[in-house]
Design an enzyme around this catalytic site. Structure first.
Site, PDB file in Angstrom:
ATOM      1  N   LYS A  11       0.815  -1.209   0.000  1.00  0.00           N
ATOM      2  CA  LYS A  11       0.000   0.000   0.000  1.00  0.00           C
ATOM      3  C   LYS A  11       0.863   1.280   0.000  1.00  0.00           C
ATOM      4  O   LYS A  11       2.080   1.211   0.212  1.00  0.00           O
ATOM      5  CB  LYS A  11      -0.944  -0.053   1.205  1.00  0.00           C
ATOM      6  CG  LYS A  11      -1.954  -1.226   1.134  1.00  0.00           C
ATOM      7  CD  LYS A  11      -2.880  -1.211   2.356  1.00  0.00           C
ATOM      8  CE  LYS A  11      -3.945  -2.288   2.277  1.00  0.00           C
ATOM      9  NZ  LYS A  11      -4.873  -2.220   3.442  1.00  0.00           N
ATOM     10  N   TYR A  51     -12.820  -1.559  -2.996  1.00  0.00           N
ATOM     11  CA  TYR A  51     -13.249  -1.696  -1.602  1.00  0.00           C
ATOM     12  C   TYR A  51     -14.754  -1.496  -1.433  1.00  0.00           C
ATOM     13  O   TYR A  51     -15.211  -1.153  -0.339  1.00  0.00           O
ATOM     14  CB  TYR A  51     -12.478  -0.716  -0.719  1.00  0.00           C
ATOM     15  CG  TYR A  51     -11.054  -1.146  -0.423  1.00  0.00           C
ATOM     16  CD1 TYR A  51     -10.786  -2.260   0.389  1.00  0.00           C
ATOM     17  CD2 TYR A  51      -9.963  -0.446  -0.937  1.00  0.00           C
ATOM     18  CE1 TYR A  51      -9.485  -2.651   0.666  1.00  0.00           C
ATOM     19  CE2 TYR A  51      -8.654  -0.838  -0.655  1.00  0.00           C
ATOM     20  CZ  TYR A  51      -8.426  -1.940   0.144  1.00  0.00           C
ATOM     21  OH  TYR A  51      -7.139  -2.334   0.429  1.00  0.00           O
ATOM     22  N   PHE A  59     -14.958   4.178   8.029  1.00  0.00           N
ATOM     23  CA  PHE A  59     -13.593   4.484   7.593  1.00  0.00           C
ATOM     24  C   PHE A  59     -13.453   4.530   6.062  1.00  0.00           C
ATOM     25  O   PHE A  59     -12.358   4.724   5.539  1.00  0.00           O
ATOM     26  CB  PHE A  59     -12.610   3.455   8.172  1.00  0.00           C
ATOM     27  CG  PHE A  59     -12.896   2.021   7.809  1.00  0.00           C
ATOM     28  CD1 PHE A  59     -12.488   1.478   6.600  1.00  0.00           C
ATOM     29  CD2 PHE A  59     -13.573   1.190   8.697  1.00  0.00           C
ATOM     30  CE1 PHE A  59     -12.753   0.169   6.263  1.00  0.00           C
ATOM     31  CE2 PHE A  59     -13.846  -0.136   8.374  1.00  0.00           C
ATOM     32  CZ  PHE A  59     -13.432  -0.646   7.144  1.00  0.00           C
ATOM     33  N   ARG A  87      -2.489 -14.628   4.182  1.00  0.00           N
ATOM     34  CA  ARG A  87      -3.145 -13.916   5.295  1.00  0.00           C
ATOM     35  C   ARG A  87      -2.363 -14.176   6.600  1.00  0.00           C
ATOM     36  O   ARG A  87      -2.227 -13.279   7.436  1.00  0.00           O
ATOM     37  CB  ARG A  87      -4.606 -14.355   5.446  1.00  0.00           C
ATOM     38  CG  ARG A  87      -5.528 -13.941   4.310  1.00  0.00           C
ATOM     39  CD  ARG A  87      -5.805 -12.452   4.235  1.00  0.00           C
ATOM     40  NE  ARG A  87      -6.451 -11.930   5.406  1.00  0.00           N
ATOM     41  CZ  ARG A  87      -7.167 -10.792   5.425  1.00  0.00           C
ATOM     42  NH1 ARG A  87      -7.341 -10.080   4.298  1.00  0.00           N
ATOM     43  NH2 ARG A  87      -7.691 -10.354   6.520  1.00  0.00           N
ATOM     44  N   THR A  93      -5.419  -7.375  10.666  1.00  0.00           N
ATOM     45  CA  THR A  93      -5.659  -6.050  10.075  1.00  0.00           C
ATOM     46  C   THR A  93      -5.074  -4.948  10.946  1.00  0.00           C
ATOM     47  O   THR A  93      -4.458  -4.005  10.446  1.00  0.00           O
ATOM     48  CB  THR A  93      -7.187  -5.826   9.911  1.00  0.00           C
ATOM     49  OG1 THR A  93      -7.724  -6.924   9.185  1.00  0.00           O
ATOM     50  CG2 THR A  93      -7.482  -4.526   9.188  1.00  0.00           C
ATOM     51  N   ARG A 104       2.563  -7.051   8.767  1.00  0.00           N
ATOM     52  CA  ARG A 104       1.910  -5.899   9.401  1.00  0.00           C
ATOM     53  C   ARG A 104       2.528  -5.573  10.751  1.00  0.00           C
ATOM     54  O   ARG A 104       2.637  -4.397  11.124  1.00  0.00           O
ATOM     55  CB  ARG A 104       0.409  -6.144   9.504  1.00  0.00           C
ATOM     56  CG  ARG A 104      -0.288  -5.921   8.159  1.00  0.00           C
ATOM     57  CD  ARG A 104      -1.700  -6.391   8.157  1.00  0.00           C
ATOM     58  NE  ARG A 104      -2.463  -5.899   6.999  1.00  0.00           N
ATOM     59  CZ  ARG A 104      -3.642  -6.379   6.640  1.00  0.00           C
ATOM     60  NH1 ARG A 104      -4.208  -7.366   7.336  1.00  0.00           N
ATOM     61  NH2 ARG A 104      -4.274  -5.901   5.593  1.00  0.00           N
ATOM     62  N   ASN A 114      -1.939   0.028   7.004  1.00  0.00           N
ATOM     63  CA  ASN A 114      -1.400  -1.259   7.445  1.00  0.00           C
ATOM     64  C   ASN A 114      -0.555  -1.978   6.399  1.00  0.00           C
ATOM     65  O   ASN A 114      -0.441  -3.203   6.412  1.00  0.00           O
ATOM     66  CB  ASN A 114      -2.532  -2.143   7.982  1.00  0.00           C
ATOM     67  CG  ASN A 114      -3.615  -2.383   6.951  1.00  0.00           C
ATOM     68  OD1 ASN A 114      -3.478  -1.965   5.818  1.00  0.00           O
ATOM     69  ND2 ASN A 114      -4.672  -3.072   7.351  1.00  0.00           N
ATOM     70  N   HIS A 117      -2.079  -5.487   1.526  1.00  0.00           N
ATOM     71  CA  HIS A 117      -3.391  -6.129   1.318  1.00  0.00           C
ATOM     72  C   HIS A 117      -3.163  -7.593   0.983  1.00  0.00           C
ATOM     73  O   HIS A 117      -2.211  -7.940   0.309  1.00  0.00           O
ATOM     74  CB  HIS A 117      -4.123  -5.461   0.143  1.00  0.00           C
ATOM     75  CG  HIS A 117      -5.345  -6.216  -0.311  1.00  0.00           C
ATOM     76  ND1 HIS A 117      -6.557  -6.117   0.344  1.00  0.00           N
ATOM     77  CD2 HIS A 117      -5.526  -7.128  -1.308  1.00  0.00           C
ATOM     78  CE1 HIS A 117      -7.433  -6.915  -0.257  1.00  0.00           C
ATOM     79  NE2 HIS A 117      -6.833  -7.537  -1.257  1.00  0.00           N
ATOM     80  N   GLU A 128      -9.861  -9.672  -7.709  1.00  0.00           N
ATOM     81  CA  GLU A 128      -8.881  -8.601  -7.476  1.00  0.00           C
ATOM     82  C   GLU A 128      -7.722  -8.675  -8.474  1.00  0.00           C
ATOM     83  O   GLU A 128      -7.203  -7.640  -8.914  1.00  0.00           O
ATOM     84  CB  GLU A 128      -8.380  -8.678  -6.030  1.00  0.00           C
ATOM     85  CG  GLU A 128      -9.488  -8.346  -5.030  1.00  0.00           C
ATOM     86  CD  GLU A 128      -9.135  -8.640  -3.577  1.00  0.00           C
ATOM     87  OE1 GLU A 128     -10.003  -8.402  -2.707  1.00  0.00           O
ATOM     88  OE2 GLU A 128      -8.002  -9.107  -3.288  1.00  0.00           O
TER      89      GLU A 128
HETATM   90  N1  UDP Z   1      -9.540  -0.399   7.677  1.00  0.00           N
HETATM   91  C1  UDP Z   1      -9.577   0.763   8.426  1.00  0.00           C
HETATM   92  N2  UDP Z   1     -10.214   0.742   9.641  1.00  0.00           N
HETATM   93  C2  UDP Z   1     -10.811  -0.379  10.131  1.00  0.00           C
HETATM   94  C3  UDP Z   1     -10.768  -1.560   9.364  1.00  0.00           C
HETATM   95  C4  UDP Z   1     -10.119  -1.534   8.142  1.00  0.00           C
HETATM   96  O1  UDP Z   1      -9.056   1.788   8.003  1.00  0.00           O
HETATM   97  O2  UDP Z   1     -11.378  -0.342  11.233  1.00  0.00           O
HETATM   98  C5  UDP Z   1      -8.840  -0.400   6.365  1.00  0.00           C
HETATM   99  C6  UDP Z   1      -7.487  -1.113   6.400  1.00  0.00           C
HETATM  100  O3  UDP Z   1      -6.591  -0.463   5.504  1.00  0.00           O
HETATM  101  C7  UDP Z   1      -7.850  -2.504   5.909  1.00  0.00           C
HETATM  102  C8  UDP Z   1      -8.897  -2.162   4.849  1.00  0.00           C
HETATM  103  O4  UDP Z   1      -9.640  -1.090   5.393  1.00  0.00           O
HETATM  104  O5  UDP Z   1      -6.742  -3.212   5.415  1.00  0.00           O
HETATM  105  C9  UDP Z   1      -9.825  -3.295   4.497  1.00  0.00           C
HETATM  106  O6  UDP Z   1     -10.425  -3.778   5.700  1.00  0.00           O
HETATM  107  P1  UDP Z   1     -10.587  -5.335   5.957  1.00  0.00           P
HETATM  108  O7  UDP Z   1     -11.477  -5.494   7.141  1.00  0.00           O
HETATM  109  O8  UDP Z   1     -10.993  -6.027   4.692  1.00  0.00           O
HETATM  110  O9  UDP Z   1      -9.116  -5.787   6.399  1.00  0.00           O
HETATM  111  P2  UDP Z   1      -8.008  -6.664   5.651  1.00  0.00           P
HETATM  112  O10 UDP Z   1      -8.736  -7.710   4.841  1.00  0.00           O
HETATM  113  O11 UDP Z   1      -7.195  -5.721   4.810  1.00  0.00           O
HETATM  114  O12 UDP Z   1      -7.189  -7.280   6.754  1.00  0.00           O
HETATM  115 MG    MG Z   2     -10.273  -7.565   3.521  1.00  0.00          MG
END
Ligand code: UDP
Ligand code: MG
Length: 139
Positions: A11, A51, A59, A87, A93, A104, A114, A117, A128
């Site tokens: 990112k 997204y 957010f 993952r 996350t 992360r 973070n 992705h 994707e």
């Molecule tokens: N995100 C955020 N605040 C939150 C949760 C997620 O800003 O409380 C952002 C963060 O960059 C995250 C992305 O939104 O990676 C997508 O969220 P997701 O829950 O899908 O998390 P991921 O799959 O990336 O772990």
């Molecule tokens: Mg996600």
């Protein structure tokens, strides 16, 4: 059955801080083969589409702002059990909850910024991947 490919983005924060090399090194050392890769920048429309599942979340605006503010490294990675294993490699996350040694934990600043992705399912890995790459960019 699990497929063998996943999609990742390093990112804007990871690119800005110069962490691309270290993160790719970790990805390679963890047994993933790079099938496709490029430096690119998402438009507002790209980020809103990518997204879209989060569009009602509080957010969402910040997420789109963050993901479009500079270039990202987009890549497709191949390995047995790629989605789940990647993952695990990236960690939770929220970096405060991410396991020691995960990408992360090492490179993310916050739950929003973070660093990386990783697709959350085989179906989304394919969606994707084709969002970012044409067939002739995958090897
Ligand atoms: N995100 C955020 N605040 C939150 C949760 C997620 O800003 O409380 C952002 C963060 O960059 C995250 C992305 O939104 O990676 C997508 O969220 P997701 O829950 O899908 O998390 P991921 O799959 O990336 O772990
Ligand atoms: Mg996600």
């Amino acid at each position: 059955m699990a497929t063998n490919r996943t999609f990742t983005m390093l990112k804007p924060d990871a690119v800005e801080k110069g962490h691309v090399g270290a993160i790719l090194e970790k990805i390679n050392a963890s047994g993933f083969r790079i099938v496709a890769m490029k430096l690119t920048q998402m438009t507002k429309n790209d980020a809103e589409t990518f997204y879209a599942i989060h569009k009602e979340r509080p957010f969402f605006g910040e997420l789109v702002e963050y993901m479009t503010r500079g270039p990202i490294v987009a890549a497709i990675l191949e390995k047995d059990n790629a989605v789940e294993d990647f993952r695990t490699l990236i960690g939770a996350t929220n970096p405060a909850e991410a396991a020691e040694g995960t990408i992360r934990k090492l490179y993310a600043a916050s739950i929003g910024e973070n660093a990386v992705h990783g697709s959350d399912s085989d179906d989304n890995a394919l969606i994707e991947s084709t969002f970012h790459f044409s067939g002739r960019e995958m090897f």
